[in-house]
Design an enzyme around this catalytic site. Structure first.
Site, PDB file in Angstrom:
ATOM      1  N   HIS A  48      -0.367 -14.351  -6.017  1.00  0.00           N
ATOM      2  CA  HIS A  48      -0.043 -13.404  -7.082  1.00  0.00           C
ATOM      3  C   HIS A  48       0.895 -12.331  -6.543  1.00  0.00           C
ATOM      4  O   HIS A  48       0.647 -11.768  -5.475  1.00  0.00           O
ATOM      5  CB  HIS A  48      -1.331 -12.750  -7.608  1.00  0.00           C
ATOM      6  N   SER A  49       1.991 -12.068  -7.245  1.00  0.00           N
ATOM      7  CA  SER A  49       2.896 -10.972  -6.918  1.00  0.00           C
ATOM      8  C   SER A  49       3.410 -11.094  -5.474  1.00  0.00           C
ATOM      9  O   SER A  49       4.058 -12.085  -5.126  1.00  0.00           O
ATOM     10  CB  SER A  49       2.177  -9.643  -7.165  1.00  0.00           C
TER      11      SER A  49
END
Length: 235
Positions: A76-77
């Site tokens: 994520h990210s």
């Protein structure tokens, strides 16, 4: 049974995957949600040595000590930087890469190159020789797309400052061609991608499997069922 390794983004920890991991485990899959050094329950290990290379080594060690192979590796990210580095080190043990509202870097690129706005988010401070960003109090849960009051309180109590070196160190890939042979999936939030530089936004939508969830950046918190179902569809 599939094996998932889920990597969190900046300022977070393995705790942020709790809801998604519960759904995947209920479907009889094996799930690992490690926390990167210097964050979450490992925040006491913060030091000048914490950078992108160390975070890649964190996850390589999970693979090695848990004897993992044929892994669906999701990030994520900022976690997109980490999983790309792991895939470079262990290309034969990663079955699929999944980028959840995540950066998709190439060799020699740093997170600060791909998302330069990250360097201007909140003030910075130096503690014990470590330059930190995404400071608690400067970055609010709403900045991650969290609007539910209970979720916001939960997040606010766990977010940790992130070492700036992780965002400025370029990713070094030894076998970039092998990394890009690994099947990849992009699960993204339109509201986030709309604020990314055009090149990064284009990469997010480029994979053959590119799905969107209309929610905020922390989609694993706000839409865990949708995220889990998309991950389950990859098995």
């Amino acid at each position: 049974m599939a094996t998932y390794v889920l990597i969190h983004g900046g300022a977070h920890g393995g705790w942020c995957w709790r809801r998604v991991a519960r759904i995947l485990r209920a479907a009889a899959h094996e799930v690992y949600t490690p926390t990167l050094t210097g964050l979450g329950e490992r925040s006491h290990l913060l030091g000048p040595h914490v950078d992108l290379d160390l975070h890649i080594a964190d996850i390589v060690n999970v693979f090695n000590y848990e004897d993992l192979s044929d892994v669906i590796l999701a990030g994520h990210s900022y976690g997109g930087m980490v999983i790309t580095g792991v895939a470079d080190r262990l290309p034969d043990r990663v079955a699929q890469l999944v980028f959840l509202d995540a950066l998709q870097p190439r060799n020699g690129e740093a997170m600060a190159d791909l998302a330069p706005a990250i360097l201007g988010v909140g003030r910075r401070r130096t503690a014990d020789g470590v330059e930190l960003t995404l400071l608690p109090g400067e970055r609010k849960p709403s900045d991650f797309g969290i609007t539910d009051p209970q979720d916001a309180a939960w997040l606010a109590g766990k977010l940790a400052p992130h070492p700036l070196a992780c965002f400025t160190q370029p990713l070094q890939l030894c076998n970039e061609a092998a990394v890009f042979k690994i099947p990849r999936t992009s699960i993204y939030c339109p509201v986030t991608v709309a604020h990314w530089p055009p090149e990064m936004a284009a990469r997010t939508k480029a994979p053959e499997r590119a799905w969107q969830i209309d929610t905020g950046h922390d989609l694993m918190v706000t839409q865990p069922e949708a995220v889990a179902q998309m991950l389950l569809s990859l098995t």
